[in-house]
Structures are given as structure tokens and as C-alpha cells.
Design a protein around this motif. Structure first.
Motif, PDB file in Angstrom:
ATOM      1  N   ALA A 152      -0.748 -16.888 -10.774  1.00 68.28           N
ATOM      2  CA  ALA A 152      -1.190 -16.650 -11.969  1.00 68.28           C
ATOM      3  C   ALA A 152      -2.373 -15.439 -12.048  1.00 68.28           C
ATOM      4  CB  ALA A 152      -2.035 -17.960 -12.521  1.00 68.28           C
ATOM      5  N   GLN A 153      -2.855 -15.117 -10.771  1.00 69.91           N
ATOM      6  CA  GLN A 153      -3.809 -14.251 -10.792  1.00 69.91           C
ATOM      7  C   GLN A 153      -3.614 -13.150  -9.712  1.00 69.91           C
ATOM      8  OE1 GLN A 153      -7.790 -16.403 -10.320  1.00 69.91           O
ATOM      9  NE2 GLN A 153      -6.649 -17.690  -9.457  1.00 69.91           N
ATOM     10  N   VAL A 154      -2.332 -12.613  -9.519  1.00 69.08           N
ATOM     11  CA  VAL A 154      -1.914 -11.671  -8.542  1.00 69.08           C
ATOM     12  C   VAL A 154      -2.966 -10.575  -8.454  1.00 69.08           C
ATOM     13  CG1 VAL A 154      -0.009 -10.300  -7.796  1.00 69.08           C
ATOM     14  CG2 VAL A 154       0.404 -12.721  -7.989  1.00 69.08           C
ATOM     15  N   GLU A 155      -2.913  -9.772  -9.794  1.00 64.52           N
ATOM     16  CA  GLU A 155      -3.643  -8.671  -9.899  1.00 64.52           C
ATOM     17  C   GLU A 155      -4.928  -8.686  -9.610  1.00 64.52           C
ATOM     18  OE1 GLU A 155      -2.489  -6.848 -13.683  1.00 64.52           O
ATOM     19  OE2 GLU A 155      -0.475  -6.736 -13.056  1.00 64.52           O
ATOM     20  N   THR A 156      -5.756  -9.646 -10.143  1.00 66.18           N
ATOM     21  CA  THR A 156      -7.039  -9.919  -9.871  1.00 66.18           C
ATOM     22  C   THR A 156      -7.497 -10.177  -8.338  1.00 66.18           C
ATOM     23  OG1 THR A 156      -7.328 -10.930 -11.887  1.00 66.18           O
ATOM     24  CG2 THR A 156      -9.096 -11.379 -10.206  1.00 66.18           C
ATOM     25  N   VAL A 157      -6.573 -10.696  -7.479  1.00 68.14           N
ATOM     26  CA  VAL A 157      -6.677 -10.973  -6.021  1.00 68.14           C
ATOM     27  C   VAL A 157      -6.288  -9.691  -5.463  1.00 68.14           C
ATOM     28  CG1 VAL A 157      -5.822 -12.271  -4.079  1.00 68.14           C
ATOM     29  CG2 VAL A 157      -6.146 -13.326  -6.262  1.00 68.14           C
ATOM     30  N   GLN A 158      -5.369  -9.010  -5.815  1.00 70.39           N
ATOM     31  CA  GLN A 158      -5.005  -7.750  -5.201  1.00 70.39           C
ATOM     32  C   GLN A 158      -6.418  -6.683  -5.203  1.00 70.39           C
ATOM     33  OE1 GLN A 158      -0.911  -6.916  -6.725  1.00 70.39           O
ATOM     34  NE2 GLN A 158      -0.668  -6.226  -4.812  1.00 70.39           N
ATOM     35  N   ARG A 159      -6.889  -6.758  -6.550  1.00 70.52           N
ATOM     36  CA  ARG A 159      -7.861  -5.724  -6.821  1.00 70.52           C
ATOM     37  C   ARG A 159      -9.183  -6.057  -5.918  1.00 70.52           C
ATOM     38  NH1 ARG A 159      -6.428  -5.904 -12.551  1.00 70.52           N
ATOM     39  NH2 ARG A 159      -8.069  -7.599 -12.693  1.00 70.52           N
ATOM     40  N   ILE A 160      -9.449  -7.298  -5.649  1.00 67.42           N
ATOM     41  CA  ILE A 160     -10.548  -7.696  -4.801  1.00 67.42           C
ATOM     42  C   ILE A 160     -10.388  -7.233  -3.339  1.00 67.42           C
ATOM     43  CG2 ILE A 160     -11.916  -9.732  -4.122  1.00 67.42           C
ATOM     44  CD1 ILE A 160     -11.305 -10.918  -6.694  1.00 67.42           C
ATOM     45  N   ILE A 161      -9.064  -7.567  -2.988  1.00 70.05           N
ATOM     46  CA  ILE A 161      -8.895  -7.567  -1.588  1.00 70.05           C
ATOM     47  C   ILE A 161      -8.831  -5.760  -1.417  1.00 70.05           C
ATOM     48  CG2 ILE A 161      -7.056  -7.427   0.094  1.00 70.05           C
ATOM     49  CD1 ILE A 161      -6.708 -10.295  -0.498  1.00 70.05           C
ATOM     50  N   ALA A 162      -8.193  -4.970  -2.148  1.00 68.19           N
ATOM     51  CA  ALA A 162      -8.016  -3.702  -2.023  1.00 68.19           C
ATOM     52  C   ALA A 162      -9.559  -2.758  -2.025  1.00 68.19           C
ATOM     53  CB  ALA A 162      -7.305  -3.049  -3.088  1.00 68.19           C
ATOM     54  N   GLY A 163     -10.192  -3.317  -2.840  1.00 70.68           N
ATOM     55  CA  GLY A 163     -11.688  -2.840  -3.106  1.00 70.68           C
ATOM     56  C   GLY A 163     -12.417  -3.179  -1.768  1.00 70.68           C
ATOM     57  N   GLU A 164     -12.236  -4.533  -1.238  1.00 69.62           N
ATOM     58  CA  GLU A 164     -12.953  -4.850   0.181  1.00 69.62           C
ATOM     59  C   GLU A 164     -12.351  -3.927   1.246  1.00 69.62           C
ATOM     60  OE1 GLU A 164     -15.311  -7.052   1.136  1.00 69.62           O
ATOM     61  OE2 GLU A 164     -16.040  -7.287  -1.006  1.00 69.62           O
ATOM     62  N   GLU A 165     -11.379  -3.784   1.088  1.00 62.94           N
ATOM     63  CA  GLU A 165     -10.531  -2.899   2.545  1.00 62.94           C
ATOM     64  C   GLU A 165     -11.169  -1.609   2.352  1.00 62.94           C
ATOM     65  OE1 GLU A 165      -6.142  -3.450   3.642  1.00 62.94           O
ATOM     66  OE2 GLU A 165      -6.203  -4.361   1.412  1.00 62.94           O
ATOM     67  N   GLU A 166     -11.182  -1.113   1.187  1.00 57.97           N
ATOM     68  CA  GLU A 166     -11.551   0.406   1.259  1.00 57.97           C
ATOM     69  C   GLU A 166     -13.107   0.621   1.593  1.00 57.97           C
ATOM     70  OE1 GLU A 166     -11.278   1.366  -2.923  1.00 57.97           O
ATOM     71  OE2 GLU A 166      -9.112   1.390  -2.913  1.00 57.97           O
ATOM     72  N   SER A 167     -13.885  -0.502   1.264  1.00 56.13           N
ATOM     73  CA  SER A 167     -15.463  -0.448   1.315  1.00 56.13           C
ATOM     74  C   SER A 167     -15.505  -0.495   2.823  1.00 56.13           C
ATOM     75  CB  SER A 167     -16.070  -1.742   0.883  1.00 56.13           C
ATOM     76  OG  SER A 167     -17.578  -2.051   1.336  1.00 56.13           O
ATOM     77  N   PHE A 168     -14.761  -1.393   3.665  1.00 56.53           N
ATOM     78  CA  PHE A 168     -14.806  -1.534   5.025  1.00 56.53           C
ATOM     79  C   PHE A 168     -14.307  -0.426   5.887  1.00 56.53           C
ATOM     80  CE2 PHE A 168     -13.407  -3.736   9.157  1.00 56.53           C
ATOM     81  CZ  PHE A 168     -14.890  -3.752   9.729  1.00 56.53           C
ATOM     82  N   LEU A 169     -13.298   0.166   5.233  1.00 52.57           N
ATOM     83  CA  LEU A 169     -12.894   1.477   6.006  1.00 52.57           C
ATOM     84  C   LEU A 169     -13.818   2.519   6.125  1.00 52.57           C
ATOM     85  CD1 LEU A 169      -9.065   1.231   4.648  1.00 52.57           C
ATOM     86  CD2 LEU A 169      -9.841   0.818   7.169  1.00 52.57           C
ATOM     87  N   ARG A 170     -14.678   2.641   4.964  1.00 50.85           N
ATOM     88  CA  ARG A 170     -15.707   3.505   4.861  1.00 50.85           C
ATOM     89  C   ARG A 170     -16.871   3.366   6.042  1.00 50.85           C
ATOM     90  NH1 ARG A 170     -14.607   3.424  -0.758  1.00 50.85           N
ATOM     91  NH2 ARG A 170     -16.519   1.920  -0.894  1.00 50.85           N
ATOM     92  N   THR A 171     -17.083   1.888   6.089  1.00 45.82           N
ATOM     93  CA  THR A 171     -18.064   1.517   7.156  1.00 45.82           C
ATOM     94  C   THR A 171     -17.533   2.066   8.368  1.00 45.82           C
ATOM     95  OG1 THR A 171     -18.725  -0.351   5.567  1.00 45.82           O
ATOM     96  CG2 THR A 171     -19.189  -0.454   7.959  1.00 45.82           C
ATOM     97  N   LEU A 172     -16.176   1.636   8.755  1.00 43.79           N
ATOM     98  CA  LEU A 172     -15.699   2.044  10.057  1.00 43.79           C
ATOM     99  C   LEU A 172     -15.793   3.488  10.256  1.00 43.79           C
ATOM    100  CD1 LEU A 172     -12.312  -0.129  10.464  1.00 43.79           C
ATOM    101  CD2 LEU A 172     -14.587  -0.538  11.785  1.00 43.79           C
ATOM    102  N   GLY A 173     -15.780   4.193   9.111  1.00 41.27           N
ATOM    103  CA  GLY A 173     -15.886   5.670   9.542  1.00 41.27           C
ATOM    104  C   GLY A 173     -17.484   6.216   9.718  1.00 41.27           C
ATOM    105  N   ARG A 174     -18.122   5.408   9.165  1.00 42.65           N
ATOM    106  CA  ARG A 174     -19.600   5.599   9.412  1.00 42.65           C
ATOM    107  C   ARG A 174     -20.011   5.122  10.835  1.00 42.65           C
ATOM    108  NH1 ARG A 174     -20.428   3.923   3.977  1.00 42.65           N
ATOM    109  NH2 ARG A 174     -20.746   1.666   4.633  1.00 42.65           N
TER     110      ARG A 174
END
Length: 858
Positions: free
Chosen positions: A352-374
Motif C-alpha cells: 500500500a506504500q510502495v512509492e513512499t517507501v521507494q522515495r525515502i530509500i532513494a533519498g537516503e541512498e543519494e545522501s549517503f553516496l554524497r557522504t561517501l564522495g566527501r
């Protein structure tokens, strides 16, 4: 074929035929137990039943419970992925007896289900039994041994001590001896597997644990009999599926095969070809289940508590994908639709919440990948100036603690440069951090002292602000904040913190003794009152009273939260779901699922809708003890992650406009709110927005503070007749001055370049005119000489301002300078600034870092 879905259903049907009530899984997020972030065993939702504080839903119960083990006593995290059977998220099949049947029936039915229904060969099964403990004064479990001899020869039965066959859910609480059923999965067994039990052999493993809960562990370590003897069994669904599907790894069962195939297709890496690739794929497949179901149950990744645990899980999966699967872009979120389909029949909340869960996980992935880059930039900066062959442990720990670099990733990069890492130093730094964490979270909880018997924690606060009460039990608690005293009352007008709403405060009084109630919260089904002092005479009747003004202000903000939620759904769409909230006397904070920032027009419309509903004087309609299905049929909003009983409380304002299942307190009419004002809108987490707002007296206090600020501004501007016009004039004058300053600064930069001989790299000390920042001068110089590198120093109080402007890697160059000379700073690839302490000959010291011996400064 024994699919995972069929195995689960057969288990539930079997125990239903044995007279068990089949109950749904409790939410994964454990909200009413301060000792656990997540449900980590099937018995967690029944803790109060075993303690005798609550009536069971039925004498016999069975279910499949979502579980998550990532921290605390049951910490499997570091093993997950490296072996073939540990998981963070798993399903626990379980059956319970609450004072009904005991060892004989539990053992008989377990044997019947495994050997006759699932048709597992009996000769493959081995039994372990509690062998007693002299220190505890407990004999070995002869009763369980006699029962097992009816089904299993003695050579396949072994006795083990407390470590393996005495189950405890924590340092205190329900516990008891257990008997475990193990299976020999070796393809061609050579002799008995009895000697391989509990040795870590991946082909001789436990599949079912039958716990006979008959003791309570007190805080002094002693054991006391529980009011009733109970049975708690737990069998991991994934392990059982592995057995019935003829696999030797849980990661090979149908559920994981589907996830694994999806990972292989996305990453173009294949399972079974390389050990580290296999580990990474197992980590991803396991962690995405934990993340998907925890987020669907209402917990978003964050930096505190349960949210921090999820963030650690997600970052661990991202790291393995980054390091071993070549995934430098978000990809975990793409697995959520498949995961939702695999569990749609049993756990529909994720579907019932696929899109919401996807958005949250994708955003967290993007943020951490930037942190790895730093982190990579930080490591490159260190290596570029490091002279030795060993990376210090403190640096490796900084990379782990600040940027999420695991030790093995730092070691891999070091090996590529012919370097090594000081692992012992890293371990020391890690151990020191853990010791600090343990000290900060230390909590000593005393045993409950029973004052009276009887029912407890009946909440009367919807209808009364005061009550005559009796203390049922009390205890003492010590933590980093000091000593506190907890009491449980027979009934209470105090609202316990929950649903985002802060608790009531107030006092208890008996004769001349008055004790402040500082905080109130739920622990399972008990309402705990935190007191400022221990009652001198706890027996007898007490007068309990809440702080009425605090309750009224809090109720205003809770009602405003409901109106805001309804307005958000009306303006933005039905995808909006509450993702967290704070309801306090002075403000509200509301987190909700939405993919992007709200526009000013949307915020204005939402605020206007809420104020229209306030002006409409909508009465509160409250439905207590409403059947859950009837409330849902009326259109009430229910929240994933909340555990609702058969009867619920529904709060309604304006008919269909706002209907929510809610246990909080509310005003009788929206007119009591008076006005509603949104103060701020921001991002709370990936895919989650946050609104902060005020209503009632808090709004008028806010207006008063703004009027006072306006009067101060008038006074500063000599009381102009039109304040806004005066401010506009000031801003215009400021803009004119800034324009002139830019022209002057460009002329000043040109003059400096004329004084300096032209070269690729400039290292100079400059005098900054008053009001000019070093960054501004560097920007102009960079415009005039875009291919040159400028390293400038400017004396200031206590040291030097330092800045670098360059075509690329300005931040790396500044990092080398600051690291070597005890400074600090940061910036981007083309411009970076910082500060250095007071130094002698700073230019010469920087030159030694930047230039080779053969280069000239001129």
C-alpha cells in the motif's frame, strides 16, 4: 512444492486446528517498550501477558511475527551476509500457551508438525535440553527429557547449559528453560550429528525453539516463579523453508531467489562466482527486507534511536553495493515493488506504500553516496601529504565514524597505494566510542515493588482532569540524568506520551505529602508515572491532578494536527500520510510523505483551509469502542505501524473532512483553536516533508513577539511613518554600496595582479580592506585569471584567514594546508577558505607543502 507462503499457511492452519487463536503480526516498530527499538522475537508483543500485567487475547495463540535483530543482546548484524543463514529481518512462526498447556503438548505438536505434516525425516532431527545450572540452583529439565524419549532415542538428545538452553529476553523479565530442535542437513551424513550441535556448523542448525516460561529474572539476578506457566515457541520461517525446499542456505529459498535475481539483473554481477560479490548480494537482499517493512511500519531513517538503526542498515547495504557490486548510484529502492509483491498476501502494508517507501530509500541512498564522495576526498587529502606507510587508526576511525567508510574499504584503498592501516589504533578508537556510548545510555532499573493487587492503568483522562487513585506498584530507576521513581496507578487522568503527543504533568497528593509527576509514558500496557520523589507511604488513596493549562494547549495543537493532515491530503493528494509528529503545548510538528517542497501558494491554501475549519466551529465527534472495521468503513485514517485492537477510538471534525483513529486529547470545538499559523516547511528525511505550526495562545504569543520586534525596528530607524518604505530605502542604499564595492574590489584585484609577476600559482599575503572577505577577493581574482591557482593569507585576530581558488581541487589543497598547520576550513573544488592559528613564517611553511624544491615562488 513447499513455497514459503504455503509453509506459513500450513503452520497457522495446524495450530488453528489445535484450538489456537491466529493473531496478526504486531508492527515491527516497538513503540510501547523503552527497552527495544524493534520487535526482535515473537514473544515481545506478549511481554505484559507473561508478566501477569495483562490478560492474553486467548489461552492459545499462534501467529507469524515480523522481527528485526540489529542491536542489543540479539545482534546478528555483523554476521549477516557473511554466513548463509543469519538475517536482520525474519519471520518468526510461533505458538503460545498462556497458563494452558505446557511441555507435553508443546513437544508433541512440534514433533507432529515437523515429521507428519511437513514430513521431515525423523532421523534427521536432534534435540537439546537445559542441563541445569548450579549457580542458579536449577536442576536439569528431566520433565522435557522424559517427554522427548517418546519420540527420539537418547543418543540424539543432548544437554546444554544456560548459554544455549535457557532463554531470556533481557537482563530482567520473563525467562525459562528451553528445548531446541536441530536438523542435520549434511547431504551424506557420516555418523551422528550430535557432536556438531551448537558448534557453528552451517549444516547442523536449530530450527525450532520451545521455551517454557516459568520464571521472572529480577534486577538482582535472582529468579522468581511467574504467576502462570506458559509456552513460547519460535521457528524461523526462512530456515524452515530452507529445509523443506532442499536448500543449504536461507538465501537460496524462493523469496530470496526472486530478490537475488533482481539484484543480479540490475548490477550485472552474478551470484556464486565470487565470495565478496556473494556477500554483498546477500547483504542487499537481507537489508532491503528490513528497511522496506520498518519504513512501511512508520519508522524513517534518522540520526536518533530506531531511525539511526535503520540508517546504519541502509548505509551498510549501500557500502556493499558501492564496494563490491559497482553501484555508485541509488539502486536499493528499485527492489521495493518486487518485495511488496512477494509479501502482499501476508503483510499488505508495504504494497500500500510502495512509492513512499521507494522515495525515502532513494533519498537516503543519494545522501549517503554524497557522504561517501566527501569521505573519498578527505582520504585523498590525507594521503596526498602523508609521508609514512601506515594510515593511523584515528584517521581510519574518522572515515568510518564521519563518512561511513568500513575499515575494509579503507584497507583496500591503502593496499592500492602500497600502504597499510593501523588496525589496533582503529579498534582502540572504536572501543573508546562504544565505552562512551554505554556510559551515556546506562540505565539501572529496580524491581517492581507490588503495593496492591488488582487492575491498573485505566485511563480516565478523556473525561476528568483529576481522580482518586491507588498506587499498584513502584520502582526506582537510575540513568545518566539521575534517580527517578516510577509508579503504576489503578487508574489515571494523566495522558501518557504517545501518538506524537507529549505527556501530561501534574502531581500526586496524600494528606500533606505532594509529589510532582514529571513525565508519563507507556511500557507495554502499563502507564508509568515518573515522580520527583518516592512516596513515603504508598498505601491508601491518593489525589491525582494534571496541569490543566498544559493539557488544554496540547489538545489545541493535537486538533490542529488533524485539521492540517486533512488539509494536506485535500491540497496535495491522498498519498500524504503521517510519518511522525510532535504535539506540544507551544507548537506542533508534522512529518508527512510528499516528494517535493511545498510552494508558497500550497502553504497559503493549506493554512486558509485550516483557519476556515476553525472559523466554522466544528464540534468534535468522538467514537469510543468502535469496531475497527466499522471505523475503516467510515473512512477513518489508520496509520501503518500502529497496533489497533478490535475496538478503536475515532475522532471526527467536520464529518468526512477529518476522521482519524486516535488516542490523543482534543478540544471540544475547533473554535477553541482561534487561529492557525504555519511557521516553517522543510525536509525531514528523504521523501518526507515537515511542517511546524502554532495555534491557540501559542499563536498570540508569537504575534506579540513579532509586534515587539517590529517596535524595536521602528526605534532603530527613528520611527519612520512607513516602516516598509524605510526598510526598502535602506536595502536600496545597501545594494548601491555593494555595487560600488564590487567595482572597487575589481580595481584592487587588478592592482594586485600588476604588482605580482604572472605565474601559474600565486602564494601571497594580502591586507584586506575593512568589510571585505577573503572569499570575495578570491572570486574576483579567479574571474580575472581563471586558469591560475591563488593561495592567499590575510592576518586577522588570533591568526590568519587562508583561501584557495583554483581550476580544480581547491578544497583538497586547502585540506592539506589546514591539516598540516593546525587549521580548519572547507569549500568546493574551485574555491575553499579556512582559518589558521597564529604562525611564524606562514608563507614559507605553506610553500614547503605546495611547491617541490625545484619550483620558485616568483
Amino acid at each position: 512444492m513447499w513455497t514459503t507462503a504455503r509453509i506459513r499457511q500450513v503452520f497457522l492452519d495446524f495450530f488453528k486446528e489445535k484450538g489456537h487463536l491466529i493473531v496478526p503480526s504486531a508492527p515491527l516498530v516497538n513503540k510501547n517498550d523503552p527497552t527495544l527499538f524493534f520487535v526482535n522475537a515473537g514473544m515481545n508483543p506478549f511481554k505484559d501477558v507473561f508478566m501477569g500485567f495483562k490478560e492474553p487475547p486467548a489461552p492459545r495463540v499462534a501467529d507469524t511475527q515480523k522481527c528485526l535483530r540489529v542491536s542489543g543482546k540479539h545482534n546478528d548484524l555483523e554476521e549477516v551476509g557473511h554466513d548463509t543463514y543469519h538475517h536482520t529481518f525474519f519471520e518468526m512462526l510461533g505458538n503460545w500457551s498462556f497458563g494452558d498447556y505446557f511441555k507435553a503438548e508443546a513437544i508433541e505438536w512440534a514433533w507432529e508438525l515437523l515429521t507428519q505434516v511437513y514430513q521431515i525425516p525423523a532421523e534427521r532431527l536432534y534435540i537439546t535440553i537445559f542441563g541445569g545450572d548450579e549457580e542458579w540452583g536449577l536442576p536439569r529439565d528431566e520433565e522435557a527429557y522424559r517427554i522427548w524419549l517418546k519420540y527420539v532415542p537418547p543418543e540424539r538428545i543432548r544437554f546444554f547449559g544456560r548459554k544455549d538452553n535457557f532463554w531470556e529476553m533481557g537482563d530482567t523479565g520473563p525467562c525459562g528453560p528451553c528445548t531446541e530442535i536441530h536438523i542435520d542437513l549434511r547431504p551424506e551424513p557420516e555418523g551422528s550429528a550430535a557432536s556438531l550441535i551448537n558448534t557453528g556448523n552451517p549444516l547442523v542448525i536449530e530450527i525450532w525453539n520451545l521455551v517454557f516460561i516459568q520464571y521472572n529474572r529480577r534486577s538482582d539476578g535472582s529468579l522468581e516463579p511467574l504467576p502462570m506457566k506458559s509456552v513460547d515457541t519460535g521457528m524461523g520461517l526462512e530456515r524452515l523453508a530452507m529445509v523443506l525446499q532442499g536448500k543449504t542456505s536461507t538465501y537460496d529459498i524462493d523469496i530470496f531467489h526472486a530478490l537475488r535475481s533482481a539484484v543480479e539483473a540490475h548490477t550485472k554481477r552474478h551470484y556464486g562466482k565470487d565470495h565478496l560479490t556473494d556477500v554483498a548480494i546477500r547483504v542487499v537482499c537481507d537489508h532491503i527486507r528490513a528497511l522496506g517493512f520498518a519504513i512501511a511500519d512508520g519508522q524513517v531513517p534518522s540520526n536518533v534511536g530506531a531511525g539511526y538503526v535503520l540508517r546504519r542498515l541502509l548505509r551498510r547495504a549501500v557500502r556493499y553495493g558501492y564496494q563490491f557490486l559497482g553501484q555508485h548510484e541509488p539502486f536499493l529502492y528499485t527492489l521495493i515493488p518486487l518485495l511488496a509483491d512477494l509479501y502482499a498476501d501476508i503483510f499488505p502494508e508495504l504494497k500500500a506504500q510502495v512509492e513512499t517507501v521507494q522515495r525515502i530509500i532513494a533519498g537516503e541512498e543519494e545522501s549517503f553516496l554524497r557522504t561517501l564522495g566527501r569521505g573519498m576526498a578527505r582520504l585523498e587529502s590525507f594521503l596526498s601529504q602523508h609521508k609514512g606507510t601506515i594510515i593511523p587508526g584515528e584517521v581510519a576511525f574518522e572515515l568510518y565514524d564521519t563518512y561511513g567508510f568500513p575499515l575494509d574499504l579503507t584497507q583496500l584503498i591503502a593496499r592500492e597505494r602500497g600502504l597499510s592501516v593501523d588496525v589496533e589504533g582503529y579498534e582502540r578508537a572504536l572501543a573508546a566510542q562504544k565505552a562512551r556510548s554505554r556510559q551515556a545510555t546506562h540505565r539501572s532499573v529496580g524491581d517492581w515493588l507490588e503495593i496492591e493487587e488488582g487492575a491498573h492503568s485505566y485511563f480516565v483522562g478523556y473525561d476528568a482532569y483529576e481522580a482518586r487513585v491507588r498506587i499498584i506498584r513502584m520502582r526506582q530507576v537510575e540513568d545518566a540524568k539521575g534517580r527517578h521513581y516510577h509508579v503504576v496507578l489503578d487508574k489515571t487522568p494523566f495522558y501518557p506520551e504517545g501518538g506524537g503527543q507529549v505527556s501530561d504533568t501534574g502531581y500526586l497528593r496524600q494528606d500533606k505529602e505532594r509529589i510532582d509527576v514529571l513525565h508519563v509514558y507507556r511500557e507495554q500496557d502499563s502507564i508509568i508515572h515518573v515522580l520527583s520523589a518516592l512516596p513515603e507511604n504508598p498505601e491508601g488513596e491518593w489525589y491525582a491532578a494534571i496541569d490543566i493549562s498544559r493539557r488544554m494547549a496540547t489538545s489545541q495543537h493535537h486538533t490542529a494536527t488533524h485539521l492540517l493532515h486533512a488539509a494536506l491530503r485535500e491540497v496535495l493528494g491522498a498519498h500524504v500520510r503521517q510519518s511522525g509528529s510532535l504535539v506540544a503545548p507551544d507548537r506542533l510538528r508534522f512529518d508527512f510523505t510528499h516528494p517535493q517542497r511545498l510552494t508558497p501558494e500550497e502553504l497559503s491554501l493549506i493554512e486558509r483551509i485550516v483557519n476556515d475549519k476553525i472559523e466554522a466551529a466544528l464540534p468534535r465527534r468522538e467514537y469510543r469502542d468502535l469496531p475497527y472495521e466499522a471505523a475503516i468503513a467510515k473512512g477513518a485514517l489508520a496509520f501503518f505501524g500502529e497496533k489497533y485492537g478490535e475496538k478503536v477510538r475515532m475522532i471526527e471534525f467536520g464529518g468526512k473532512f477529518s476522521r482519524e483513529l486516535c488516542g490523543g486529547t482534543h478540544v471540544a470545538n475547533t473554535l477553541e483553536l482561534r487561529y492557525f499559523k504555519i511557521l516553517n516547511e522543510s525536509a525531514s528525511a528523504a521523501g518526507v516533508r515537515r511542517i511546524e505550526a502554532i495555534t491557540g495562545n501559542a499563536y498570540f504569543r508569537w504575534v506579540q513577539s513579532r509586534l515587539e520586534e517590529q517596535e524595536r525596528l521602528r526605534h532603530m530607524l527613528k520611527n519612520p511613518p512607513h516602516l516598509s518604505a524605510a526598510v526598502e530605502k535602506l536595502l536600496a542604499e545597501k545594494a548601491e554600496l555593494e555595487s560600488r564595492e564590487k567595482v572597487w574590489l575589481r580595481l584592487y584585484a587588478q592592482l594586485l595582479l600588476q604588482q605580482w609577476s604572472e605565474r601559474e600559482t600565486y602564494l601571497e599575503e594580502v591586507k584586506l580592506p575593512e568589510g571585505v572577505a577573503l572569499r570575495e577577493l578570491l572570486q574576483v581574482l579567479q574571474q580575472l585569471r581563471p586558469m591560475a591557482t591563488f593561495i592567499l593569507l590575510a592576518a586577522e585576530q588570533g591568526g590568519f584567514a587562508v583561501g584557495v581558488a583554483a581550476p580544480h581541487e581547491a578544497n583538497v589543497l586547502l585540506g592539506r594546508i589546514c591539516d598540516s598547520l593546525g587549521g580548519r576550513g572547507g569549500g568546493q573544488a574551485k574555491l575553499a577558505v579556512g582559518k589558521l592559528p597564529s604562525l611564524t613564517e606562514p608563507l614559507s611553511r605553506i610553500a614547503a607543502l605546495v611547491f617541490s624544491p625545484t619550483q620558485s615562488l616568483s
